[in-house]
Design an enzyme around this catalytic site. Structure first.
Site, PDB file in Angstrom:
ATOM      1  N   GLN A  42      32.119  18.849 -24.344  1.00  0.00           N
ATOM      2  CA  GLN A  42      30.746  18.142 -24.444  1.00  0.00           C
ATOM      3  C   GLN A  42      29.763  18.780 -25.434  1.00  0.00           C
ATOM      4  O   GLN A  42      28.567  19.024 -24.965  1.00  0.00           O
ATOM      5  CB  GLN A  42      30.232  18.448 -22.933  1.00  0.00           C
ATOM      6  N   CYS A  43      30.082  18.859 -26.598  1.00  0.00           N
ATOM      7  CA  CYS A  43      29.033  19.398 -27.461  1.00  0.00           C
ATOM      8  C   CYS A  43      28.287  18.302 -27.775  1.00  0.00           C
ATOM      9  O   CYS A  43      28.606  17.048 -27.685  1.00  0.00           O
ATOM     10  CB  CYS A  43      29.804  19.826 -28.864  1.00  0.00           C
ATOM     11  N   GLY A  44      26.994  18.605 -28.239  1.00  0.00           N
ATOM     12  CA  GLY A  44      25.975  17.437 -28.498  1.00  0.00           C
ATOM     13  C   GLY A  44      26.463  16.581 -29.614  1.00  0.00           C
ATOM     14  O   GLY A  44      27.222  16.967 -30.420  1.00  0.00           O
TER      15      GLY A  44
END
Ligand SMILES: *[C@@H]1O[C@H](CO)[C@@H](O)[C@H](O)[C@H]1NC(C)=O
Ligand SMILES: *[C@@H]1O[C@H](CO)[C@@H](O)[C@H](O)[C@H]1NC(C)=O
Ligand SMILES: *[C@@H]1O[C@H](CO)[C@@H](O)[C@H](O)[C@H]1NC(C)=O
Length: 169
Positions: A42-44
């Site tokens: 869930q990285c930016g």
């Protein structure tokens, strides 16, 4: 089964699981230069590491570069994503054509063997543990871990090192 008492000599001796749970024998990557990266599922969306990794891959895959991404959520919040969701996320958002493997741990007792091995060969500046998403390990065609880069190192700044390894026969 071969004895496990001998220290592995290369990444090629490891087997990992792909996002669907199938075994992947890393000896299939003999002769390739590998950039092994732990990614957070869930990285930016705007994280430049993804876009830069994709740029590197598109530029050098025909010359023998492979990027192996291992989702790991030991940094920041734990999140529920299944492997399929991770795969879809990485693929659709970043058009990642490089393989995304099964979720792993990179630190602690349950760390994936390949991560234990890479950390034992290339310790970090401030201890062996992986500090954050996007730690990068560079592996040569013989499967030797030749370098380790901090999460803050931009993928494009590794380009010259990748080129050097690709040019070696
Ligand atoms: C991976 O493949 C190599 C070469 O085909 C083979 O020698 C090795 O035993 C395989 N490793 C595993 C764990 O299956
Ligand atoms: C790293 O991963 C965690 C989730 O595991 C996330 O909360 C954090 O924002 C990520 N950091 C960066 C810089 O991508
Ligand atoms: C990703 O790459 C950028 C530079 O392109 C860097 O500033 C950033 O710290 C890197 N790491 C993470 C975890 O976002």
């Amino acid at each position: 089964m071969a004895s496990h008492s001998n220290q592995p000599q290369s990444i090629h001796e490891f087997t990992v699981k792909d996002a669907k749970g199938n075994d992947v024998n890393l000896s299939t990557y003999k002769g390739k230069v590998l950039l092994i990266v732990n990614v957070a599922s869930q990285c930016g969306l705007t994280n430049s590491n993804y876009t830069e990794l994709t740029q590197l891959y598109e530029k050098y895959k025909n010359q023998g570069l492979e990027i192996l991404a291992f989702p790991c959520n030991q940094f920041g919040s734990q999140e529920p994503g299944t492997n399929e969701e991770i795969q879809e996320f990485v693929c659709t958002r970043f058009k990642a054509e490089y393989p995304v493997f099964d979720k792993v741990e990179v630190n602690g007792d349950n760390a994936a063997p390949i991560y234990k091995y890479m950390k034992s060969v290339k310790g970090g500046l401030f201890g062996d543990n992986i500090k954050w998403n996007f730690s990068k390990f560079l592996v040569n065609k013989e499967g030797e871990v030749v370098d380790r880069y901090a999460p803050t190192t931009s993928p494009l700044s590794i380009e010259k090192d990748i080129k050097k390894l690709l040019e070696k026969a």
